[in-house]
Scaffold this active site. Structure first.
Site, PDB file in Angstrom:
ATOM      1  N   GLU A 161       0.655  -1.121  -0.087  1.00  0.00           N
ATOM      2  CA  GLU A 161      -0.013   0.190   0.069  1.00  0.00           C
ATOM      3  C   GLU A 161       0.905   1.328  -0.056  1.00  0.00           C
ATOM      4  O   GLU A 161       2.102   1.225   0.898  1.00  0.00           O
ATOM      5  CB  GLU A 161      -0.954  -0.033   1.222  1.00  0.00           C
ATOM      6  CG  GLU A 161      -1.984   1.209   1.242  1.00  0.00           C
ATOM      7  CD  GLU A 161      -2.829   1.176   2.430  1.00  0.00           C
ATOM      8  OE1 GLU A 161      -3.854   1.909   2.343  1.00  0.00           O
ATOM      9  OE2 GLU A 161      -2.408   0.753   3.605  1.00  0.00           O
ATOM     10  N   LYS A 172     -10.003   1.593  -2.705  1.00  0.00           N
ATOM     11  CA  LYS A 172     -10.149   1.023  -1.341  1.00  0.00           C
ATOM     12  C   LYS A 172     -11.495   1.392  -0.951  1.00  0.00           C
ATOM     13  O   LYS A 172     -12.162   2.542  -1.188  1.00  0.00           O
ATOM     14  CB  LYS A 172      -9.262   1.726  -0.460  1.00  0.00           C
ATOM     15  CG  LYS A 172      -9.311   1.374   0.913  1.00  0.00           C
ATOM     16  CD  LYS A 172      -8.184   2.023   1.676  1.00  0.00           C
ATOM     17  CE  LYS A 172      -7.867   1.380   3.154  1.00  0.00           C
ATOM     18  NZ  LYS A 172      -6.685   2.199   3.702  1.00  0.00           N
ATOM     19  N   CYS A 204      -5.691  -2.831   2.836  1.00  0.00           N
ATOM     20  CA  CYS A 204      -5.777  -2.510   4.112  1.00  0.00           C
ATOM     21  C   CYS A 204      -7.025  -2.817   4.853  1.00  0.00           C
ATOM     22  O   CYS A 204      -7.329  -3.946   5.159  1.00  0.00           O
ATOM     23  CB  CYS A 204      -5.048  -1.193   4.433  1.00  0.00           C
ATOM     24  SG  CYS A 204      -4.343  -1.009   5.931  1.00  0.00           S
TER      25      CYS A 204
END
Length: 283
Positions: free
Chosen positions: A50, A119, A160
């Site tokens: 990331e 995301k 994440c």
């Protein structure tokens, strides 16, 4: 390599735990070097962490954000083609129509972009006395699932905080994914508590391989990443794990083993859809 129903049953994945600096050009150059290292070790799928081209932090996202295609994704496309690999480009801050996103791009061996994952779940947490972080101060969420095909298996993408949401992984499993990949930068509070636990949970719940790729730890950074990039098999076993330093780790993905586990413990045919369901509301 073994064949399984017309596809490769085994392939090597490489996770690049990159030491990210404030210099974007240096980050791109070092990422390129380590991708070449991984390809030389016969990795067919290579994954970056990331925010691999930028420090992680809401104060950095506007400064480092790029259009896609742009400088960083062009570099990813070129190196994927040069090395003849599938390359999951961790994530970068993306700017599009006045909004910023935390975005993962994937490139095939021909250099074409195969997927773009923004995301979905923004990292907004407050653990009093330990950490407060609000991605939503600068970022907007993505609104779509991201799955792509390879000659080996179908792969689902998250970034994440996306890993905390079991429903996303379940939907990817429903879509036929056998490997879930999460570039992620957990921190020194959530990392030791949940990083490996969540990966093992997603792997066992869905009988899939899970790979999570962190930046290397930089104690002087404003946000200190946990490190410990990891690959977990469908039995919940950790089969590769990094420390905190910059490194490349490798794991061999065995789809025959995955098929055996699903046959031995056939949870997919035992689900009670008359009582419950997890369903995608978009494609």
């Amino acid at each position: 390599m073994q064949q399984l129903r017309g596809v490769m049953a085994n392939f090597r994945i490489a996770l690049i735990q990159l030491q990210v600096s404030a210099a974007k050009t240096n980050n791109l150059d070092q990422a390129t070097k380590l991708v070449k290292t991984a390809a030389a070790q016969e990795a067919k799928l290579v994954v970056l962490p990331e925010c691999f081209n930028s420090p992680y932090g809401t104060q950095y996202f506007p400064e480092y954000a790029e259009k896609i295609p742009g400088e960083s994704t062009q570099k990813l496309s070129e190196i994927a083609k040069e090395c003849n690999i599938y390359l999951i480009g961790g994530s970068i801050p993306e700017e599009d129509a006045g909004k910023l996103y935390n975005t993962c791009t994937v490139f095939g061996p021909d250099g074409a972009m195969l997927a773009k994952h923004r995301k979905i779940h923004l990292f907004d947490i407050n653990v009093p006395g330990k950490i407060r972080f609000q991605e939503s101060e600068t970022l907007s969420p993505g609104n779509s699932f991201s799955v792509f095909d390879t000659p080996y298996c179908k792969i689902g993408l998250g970034i994440c905080y996306d890993i905390r949401f079991a429903e996303l992984a379940q939907i990817y499993a429903q879509k036929g994914c056998q490997l879930l990949v999460y570039p992620g930068a957990f921190n020194l509070t959530t990392g030791p508590a949940h990083w490996e636990l969540l990966q093992r949970g997603r792997a066992v719940d869905n009988q899939v391989y899970v790979a999570a790729v962190s930046p290397a730890r930089d104690e002087k950074a404003s946000y200190v990443a946990w490190g410990h990039s990891t690959v977990v098999n469908p039995w919940g076993e950790v089969i590769a794990k990094a420390g905190t330093e910059e490194t490349v780790i490798y794991a061999d993905i065995d789809l025959k083993k995955l098929a055996e586990i699903r046959q031995q413990i056939p949870i997919f045919s035992q689900k009670r859809s008359d009582l419950y369901t997890v369903q995608a509301k978009t494609t």
